[in-house]
Design a protein around this motif. Structure first.
Motif, PDB file in Angstrom:
ATOM      1  N   GLN A 108      33.429  26.854  -3.356  1.00 58.89           N
ATOM      2  CA  GLN A 108      33.530  28.283  -3.681  1.00 58.89           C
ATOM      3  C   GLN A 108      33.219  28.576  -5.146  1.00 58.89           C
ATOM      4  OE1 GLN A 108      37.107  29.976  -2.074  1.00 58.89           O
ATOM      5  NE2 GLN A 108      36.465  32.062  -2.469  1.00 58.89           N
ATOM      6  N   GLU A 109      33.653  27.710  -6.029  1.00 59.01           N
ATOM      7  CA  GLU A 109      33.408  27.967  -7.459  1.00 59.01           C
ATOM      8  C   GLU A 109      32.324  27.033  -8.011  1.00 59.01           C
ATOM      9  OE1 GLU A 109      34.693  30.588  -8.514  1.00 59.01           O
ATOM     10  OE2 GLU A 109      36.293  30.871  -7.042  1.00 59.01           O
ATOM     11  N   SER A 110      31.429  26.598  -7.180  1.00 60.45           N
ATOM     12  CA  SER A 110      30.329  25.690  -7.521  1.00 60.45           C
ATOM     13  C   SER A 110      30.799  24.271  -7.847  1.00 60.45           C
ATOM     14  CB  SER A 110      29.450  26.202  -8.661  1.00 60.45           C
ATOM     15  OG  SER A 110      28.806  27.391  -8.269  1.00 60.45           O
ATOM     16  N   ALA A 111      31.920  24.138  -8.559  1.00 61.13           N
ATOM     17  CA  ALA A 111      32.520  22.825  -8.857  1.00 61.13           C
ATOM     18  C   ALA A 111      31.530  21.836  -9.472  1.00 61.13           C
ATOM     19  CB  ALA A 111      33.157  22.232  -7.589  1.00 61.13           C
ATOM     20  N   LEU A 112      30.842  22.291 -10.519  1.00 66.85           N
ATOM     21  CA  LEU A 112      29.936  21.373 -11.233  1.00 66.85           C
ATOM     22  C   LEU A 112      30.696  20.728 -12.390  1.00 66.85           C
ATOM     23  CD1 LEU A 112      26.778  23.683 -11.424  1.00 66.85           C
ATOM     24  CD2 LEU A 112      27.307  21.923  -9.726  1.00 66.85           C
ATOM     25  N   PHE A 113      30.240  19.546 -12.805  1.00 68.07           N
ATOM     26  CA  PHE A 113      30.828  18.900 -13.985  1.00 68.07           C
ATOM     27  C   PHE A 113      30.101  19.447 -15.208  1.00 68.07           C
ATOM     28  CE2 PHE A 113      31.172  15.547 -10.633  1.00 68.07           C
ATOM     29  CZ  PHE A 113      32.561  15.502 -10.557  1.00 68.07           C
ATOM     30  N   ASP A 114      30.855  20.159 -16.058  1.00 62.13           N
ATOM     31  CA  ASP A 114      30.216  20.799 -17.215  1.00 62.13           C
ATOM     32  C   ASP A 114      29.657  19.801 -18.215  1.00 62.13           C
ATOM     33  OD1 ASP A 114      30.622  23.276 -16.228  1.00 62.13           O
ATOM     34  OD2 ASP A 114      32.299  23.808 -17.551  1.00 62.13           O
ATOM     35  N   SER A 115      30.240  18.592 -18.240  1.00 61.08           N
ATOM     36  CA  SER A 115      29.801  17.620 -19.256  1.00 61.08           C
ATOM     37  C   SER A 115      28.616  16.776 -18.780  1.00 61.08           C
ATOM     38  CB  SER A 115      30.971  16.704 -19.617  1.00 61.08           C
ATOM     39  OG  SER A 115      31.399  16.042 -18.453  1.00 61.08           O
ATOM     40  N   LEU A 116      28.166  17.001 -17.564  1.00 60.39           N
ATOM     41  CA  LEU A 116      27.011  16.252 -17.057  1.00 60.39           C
ATOM     42  C   LEU A 116      25.806  17.175 -16.938  1.00 60.39           C
ATOM     43  CD1 LEU A 116      28.592  14.213 -14.096  1.00 60.39           C
ATOM     44  CD2 LEU A 116      28.229  13.473 -16.463  1.00 60.39           C
ATOM     45  N   PRO A 186      28.930  31.155  -0.821  1.00 60.77           N
ATOM     46  CA  PRO A 186      27.887  30.838  -1.802  1.00 60.77           C
ATOM     47  C   PRO A 186      27.416  32.034  -2.618  1.00 60.77           C
ATOM     48  CG  PRO A 186      26.985  30.773   0.425  1.00 60.77           C
ATOM     49  CD  PRO A 186      28.473  30.925   0.561  1.00 60.77           C
ATOM     50  N   THR A 187      27.685  33.264  -2.146  1.00 62.40           N
ATOM     51  CA  THR A 187      27.263  34.433  -2.931  1.00 62.40           C
ATOM     52  C   THR A 187      28.439  35.107  -3.637  1.00 62.40           C
ATOM     53  OG1 THR A 187      27.485  35.885  -1.024  1.00 62.40           O
ATOM     54  CG2 THR A 187      25.308  34.926  -1.392  1.00 62.40           C
ATOM     55  N   GLY A 188      29.632  34.521  -3.534  1.00 60.48           N
ATOM     56  CA  GLY A 188      30.818  35.125  -4.153  1.00 60.48           C
ATOM     57  C   GLY A 188      30.615  35.375  -5.637  1.00 60.48           C
ATOM     58  N   GLY A 189      30.892  36.576  -6.075  1.00 60.22           N
ATOM     59  CA  GLY A 189      30.817  36.905  -7.495  1.00 60.22           C
ATOM     60  C   GLY A 189      29.406  37.131  -8.013  1.00 60.22           C
ATOM     61  N   LEU A 190      28.408  37.104  -7.145  1.00 60.12           N
ATOM     62  CA  LEU A 190      27.025  37.295  -7.617  1.00 60.12           C
ATOM     63  C   LEU A 190      26.553  38.727  -7.341  1.00 60.12           C
ATOM     64  CD1 LEU A 190      25.392  33.985  -6.322  1.00 60.12           C
ATOM     65  CD2 LEU A 190      26.395  34.442  -8.570  1.00 60.12           C
ATOM     66  N   ASP A 191      25.590  39.180  -8.149  1.00 56.64           N
ATOM     67  CA  ASP A 191      25.040  40.522  -7.922  1.00 56.64           C
ATOM     68  C   ASP A 191      24.150  40.506  -6.676  1.00 56.64           C
ATOM     69  OD1 ASP A 191      22.082  40.131  -8.735  1.00 56.64           O
ATOM     70  OD2 ASP A 191      23.228  39.158 -10.328  1.00 56.64           O
ATOM     71  N   PRO A 192      23.813  41.689  -6.140  1.00 57.38           N
ATOM     72  CA  PRO A 192      23.053  41.742  -4.877  1.00 57.38           C
ATOM     73  C   PRO A 192      21.701  41.042  -4.944  1.00 57.38           C
ATOM     74  CG  PRO A 192      23.989  43.891  -5.365  1.00 57.38           C
ATOM     75  CD  PRO A 192      24.260  43.029  -6.563  1.00 57.38           C
ATOM     76  N   VAL A 193      21.004  41.137  -6.075  1.00 54.18           N
ATOM     77  CA  VAL A 193      19.680  40.522  -6.158  1.00 54.18           C
ATOM     78  C   VAL A 193      19.805  39.000  -6.131  1.00 54.18           C
ATOM     79  CG1 VAL A 193      17.614  40.255  -7.591  1.00 54.18           C
ATOM     80  CG2 VAL A 193      18.714  42.496  -7.381  1.00 54.18           C
ATOM     81  N   THR A 194      20.747  38.470  -6.904  1.00 55.24           N
ATOM     82  CA  THR A 194      20.953  37.020  -6.933  1.00 55.24           C
ATOM     83  C   THR A 194      21.471  36.543  -5.578  1.00 55.24           C
ATOM     84  OG1 THR A 194      21.526  37.313  -9.247  1.00 55.24           O
ATOM     85  CG2 THR A 194      21.971  35.159  -8.303  1.00 55.24           C
ATOM     86  N   SER A 195      22.343  37.351  -4.964  1.00 54.09           N
ATOM     87  CA  SER A 195      22.852  36.988  -3.628  1.00 54.09           C
ATOM     88  C   SER A 195      21.702  36.856  -2.652  1.00 54.09           C
ATOM     89  CB  SER A 195      23.810  38.068  -3.102  1.00 54.09           C
ATOM     90  OG  SER A 195      24.953  38.102  -3.898  1.00 54.09           O
ATOM     91  N   HIS A 196      20.717  37.739  -2.797  1.00 51.09           N
ATOM     92  CA  HIS A 196      19.573  37.690  -1.887  1.00 51.09           C
ATOM     93  C   HIS A 196      18.857  36.337  -1.995  1.00 51.09           C
ATOM     94  CE1 HIS A 196      16.235  39.301   0.490  1.00 51.09           C
ATOM     95  NE2 HIS A 196      15.459  38.618  -0.331  1.00 51.09           N
ATOM     96  N   THR A 197      18.699  35.835  -3.222  1.00 49.18           N
ATOM     97  CA  THR A 197      17.996  34.555  -3.385  1.00 49.18           C
ATOM     98  C   THR A 197      18.821  33.412  -2.766  1.00 49.18           C
ATOM     99  OG1 THR A 197      18.909  34.046  -5.557  1.00 49.18           O
ATOM    100  CG2 THR A 197      16.869  35.305  -5.539  1.00 49.18           C
ATOM    101  N   ILE A 198      20.151  33.530  -2.862  1.00 53.50           N
ATOM    102  CA  ILE A 198      20.994  32.481  -2.272  1.00 53.50           C
ATOM    103  C   ILE A 198      20.927  32.563  -0.738  1.00 53.50           C
ATOM    104  CG2 ILE A 198      23.382  31.621  -2.053  1.00 53.50           C
ATOM    105  CD1 ILE A 198      22.213  31.134  -4.851  1.00 53.50           C
ATOM    106  N   ASN A 199      20.994  33.786  -0.199  1.00 53.80           N
ATOM    107  CA  ASN A 199      20.884  33.945   1.262  1.00 53.80           C
ATOM    108  C   ASN A 199      19.567  33.367   1.767  1.00 53.80           C
ATOM    109  OD1 ASN A 199      23.307  35.268   1.402  1.00 53.80           O
ATOM    110  ND2 ASN A 199      22.403  37.307   1.246  1.00 53.80           N
ATOM    111  N   GLU A 200      18.523  33.615   0.982  1.00 50.90           N
ATOM    112  CA  GLU A 200      17.202  33.130   1.376  1.00 50.90           C
ATOM    113  C   GLU A 200      17.180  31.597   1.418  1.00 50.90           C
ATOM    114  OE1 GLU A 200      13.002  35.072   0.544  1.00 50.90           O
ATOM    115  OE2 GLU A 200      13.871  34.205  -1.262  1.00 50.90           O
TER     116      GLU A 200
END
Ligand SMILES: Nc1ncnc2c1ncn2[C@@H]1O[C@H](COP(=O)(O)OP(=O)(O)OP(=O)(O)O)[C@@H](O)[C@H]1O
Ligand SMILES: [Mg+2]
Length: 282
Positions: A108-116, A186-200
């Motif tokens: 939900q929150e991407s969970a990336l390692f910021d130091s990598l 995967p689109t949580g917290g994103l604007d509609p245009v960015t959400s569209h790219t994720i949906n795609e």
């Protein structure tokens, strides 16, 4: 061999708690509580090969928890979960690791390692397995190209936008050609245009590889985009299906107050008479 007098074996259609043998994921009366609260109460469903199930529900209903149960990150209090046909509810962690590796998870929150770097985040599973550096580079490039982020290879997550982070998270989930993908909002917290790219991207992965998936979303609009579109490889873009038709391999589940209030097709969801569902979809 079955005798003529033997009862016919139960199928998922006869009994929602019956798992079919080729199901990538099946829940059988899965129950989990935290303290006095029963969060998930005897949840049963079967995901079929090639199928995408969109999981809807109000905040706090247990959607993320259900995804974490699906790949054994948490264990149920009772019931059984079959991941690629294997019962995992009480499977020891080392055995579970192999099955978990076959699932890609977009947290939900991407969970990336910021130091990598993005390279090391996306290639994390391969690094852990001791895959050669050249192979990791090649496969990370391929995964980043799929999410249209070729230039992010050497960047660090804090320098990325929310949408880019989500795309990196999707690249990490698909790098090892998973047999099941679990997408948590995967689109949580994103604007509609960015959400569209994720949906795609989700539709692209669904239609290009037919990878079975469970996708949690808070945005009904995104869910309906997914069932009313397909990915066109000629134009490399998502295009609408003919008016009134829905992707046949995408269906819905709605989690409400511990139960699966709904599990069925888009048509069935839209024609449901359930007062909560009608309100939810309005
Ligand atoms: N490890 C835990 N210990 C105690 N309570 C937990 C734990 N994990 C989840 N919960 C509780 O379970 C409930 C459901 O959490 P979960 O994150 O699965 O909901 P969700 O449907 O994904 O919500 P959202 O839509 O906000 O993402 C919440 O009330 C949460 O506080
Ligand atoms: Mg959640």
């Amino acid at each position: 061999m079955l005798e003529a007098t033997d009862p016919a074996p139960l199928t998922a259609a006869d009994d929602p708690a019956a798992c079919v043998s080729d199901s990538p994921l099946c829940f059988q009366r899965v129950t989990l509580g935290f303290g006095p609260r029963i969060l998930l109460d005897a949840i049963s469903f079967t995901l079929r090969p090639g199928e995408t199930r969109i999981l809807l529900g109000l905040a706090g209903m247990g959607k993320s928890t259900l995804l974490k149960l699906a790949n054994g990150l948490i264990r149920p209090d009772s019931g059984e979960i079959f991941l690629f046909g294997q019962p995992i509810a009480s499977m020891p962690e080392p055995a579970l690791l192999d099955l978990r590796r076959r699932t890609g998870m977009v947290f939900q929150e991407s969970a990336l390692f910021d130091s990598l770097t993005v390279r090391d985040n996306v290639g994390w599973q391969l690094i852990e397995r001791g895959v050669s550096s050249e192979t990791i580079d090649r496969r990370v490039h391929r995964a980043l190209s799929f999410v249209d982020l070729d230039n992010a290879f050497s960047l660090y997550p804090p320098s990325l936008s929310g949408g880019m982070r989500r795309r990196v998270s999707i690249a990490r989930a698909i790098i090892d050609k998973p047999d099941l993908i679990l997408y948590d909002s995967p689109t949580g917290g994103l604007d509609p245009v960015t959400s569209h790219t994720i949906n795609e991207l989700v539709v692209k992965e669904r239609d290009a590889y037919k990878t079975p998936a469970i996708l949690v979303t808070h945005r009904l609009q995104d869910a309906f985009t997914m069932v009313t579109h397909r990915f066109d490889s000629q134009t490399n873009a998502m295009v609408p299906l003919p008016k009134g038709s829905f992707d046949p391999l995408t269906s819905f589940m709605v989690l409400h107050e511990g139960h699966l209030l709904f599990d069925g097709s888009t048509d069935e969801l839209l024609s449901s008479k359930d007062p909560f569902l009608k309100d939810f979809l309005a």
